[in-house]
Design a protein around this motif. Structure first.
Motif, PDB file in Angstrom:
ATOM      1  N   GLU A 253       0.410   1.000  -9.934  1.00  0.00           N
ATOM      2  CA  GLU A 253       0.874   0.221  -8.787  1.00  0.00           C
ATOM      3  C   GLU A 253      -0.141   0.321  -7.657  1.00  0.00           C
ATOM      4  O   GLU A 253      -0.546   1.420  -7.265  1.00  0.00           O
ATOM      5  CB  GLU A 253       2.242   0.714  -8.319  1.00  0.00           C
TER       6      GLU A 253
ATOM      7  N   GLY B 142       0.543  -4.012  -2.271  1.00  0.00           N
ATOM      8  CA  GLY B 142       0.248  -5.413  -2.033  1.00  0.00           C
ATOM      9  C   GLY B 142      -0.067  -6.207  -3.278  1.00  0.00           C
ATOM     10  O   GLY B 142      -0.314  -7.416  -3.189  1.00  0.00           O
ATOM     11  N   GLU B 143      -0.063  -5.549  -4.445  1.00  0.00           N
ATOM     12  CA  GLU B 143      -0.373  -6.251  -5.689  1.00  0.00           C
ATOM     13  C   GLU B 143       0.714  -5.961  -6.729  1.00  0.00           C
ATOM     14  O   GLU B 143       1.379  -4.926  -6.668  1.00  0.00           O
ATOM     15  CB  GLU B 143      -1.733  -5.803  -6.242  1.00  0.00           C
TER      16      GLU B 143
ATOM     17  N   SER C  66       2.436  -4.668 -10.042  1.00  0.00           N
ATOM     18  CA  SER C  66       2.127  -3.521 -10.904  1.00  0.00           C
ATOM     19  C   SER C  66       1.600  -4.012 -12.249  1.00  0.00           C
ATOM     20  O   SER C  66       1.932  -5.104 -12.707  1.00  0.00           O
ATOM     21  CB  SER C  66       3.376  -2.662 -11.113  1.00  0.00           C
ATOM     22  N   THR C  67       0.784  -3.198 -12.866  1.00  0.00           N
ATOM     23  CA  THR C  67       0.221  -3.542 -14.173  1.00  0.00           C
ATOM     24  C   THR C  67       0.522  -2.417 -15.165  1.00  0.00           C
ATOM     25  O   THR C  67       0.540  -1.240 -14.801  1.00  0.00           O
ATOM     26  CB  THR C  67      -1.302  -3.744 -14.090  1.00  0.00           C
TER      27      THR C  67
END
Length: 203
Positions: free
Chosen positions: A142, A145-146, A148-149
């Motif tokens: 995580e 501002g983006e 999660s991957t």
């Protein structure tokens, strides 16, 4: 006319009651002897045909078959079947039986290093894992501002052992002992357990 009178006229002797009872008891005793002396059912087990070393595939070792009446805790069968690639965790003396706890699967030899991993049960199939299972390990990252991957950082790891214990903060912890190679061990060691998910995979 009674049966005894008819028998006497025909020259046939009828045994008295004592004789009949004696014969019946003799027949019962004979039947009991047959039951008691009948050999017990046996099953085949595998035993060491010679002194056997650890770490060598069973298919390359000298094994014999022995028949026993109680095979509890032993490897039952008159051939190795799917155990040919497995090996012994310790040497066996000649005549000693094979027991499941001494058998090491080939996956452990393919990845001879072992590593422990402790995660929350919610991240490990609710703790429904057993020795012999295979698992993938996913890492979720995580960034503020983006989105999660999630990516797979380990694939098809062999579970050597599993211990499920109560967690200090509620719920349960799952402690895994995994067979890994050096590269996988380094990746797992550099990851936070709370970012990991364990996925049980099929054979």
């Amino acid at each position: 006319m009674t049966l005894e009178v008819v028998a006497q006229r025909m020259g046939v002797s009828i045994p008295d009651r004592r004789t009949v009872v004696g014969l019946a008891l003799a027949l019962v005793a004979a039947a009991l002897v047959l039951v008691v002396t009948r050999p017990a059912a046996t099953v085949p087990i595998l035993v060491a045909g010679d002194d056997l070393p650890a770490g060598t595939p069973l298919a390359e070792l000298d094994l014999d078959v022995r028949r026993v009446t109680d095979a509890t805790g032993l490897v039952v069968g008159d051939d190795l079947g799917e155990l040919g690639d497995w090996s012994l965790a310790r040497p066996l003396r000649r005549g000693e039986p094979l027991v499941p706890s001494l058998l090491v699967p080939p996956a452990v030899h393919d990845a001879p290093a072992q590593m422990s991993l402790s995660v929350d049960a919610a991240q490990a199939v609710l703790g429904r894992l057993s020795p012999g299972d295979r698992v993938d390990v996913l890492l979720t990252t995580e960034v503020p501002g983006e989105p999660s991957t999630t990516r797979r950082i380990a694939r098809d790891l062999f579970v050597v052992d599993v211990v499920v214990t109560p967690s200090a903060v509620g719920g349960e912890r799952v402690d895994l002992l995994l067979a890994v190679d050096e590269a996988t061990a380094l990746v797992l060691a550099g990851s936070r357990p709370e970012d990991l998910d364990i996925v049980r995979v099929g054979p």
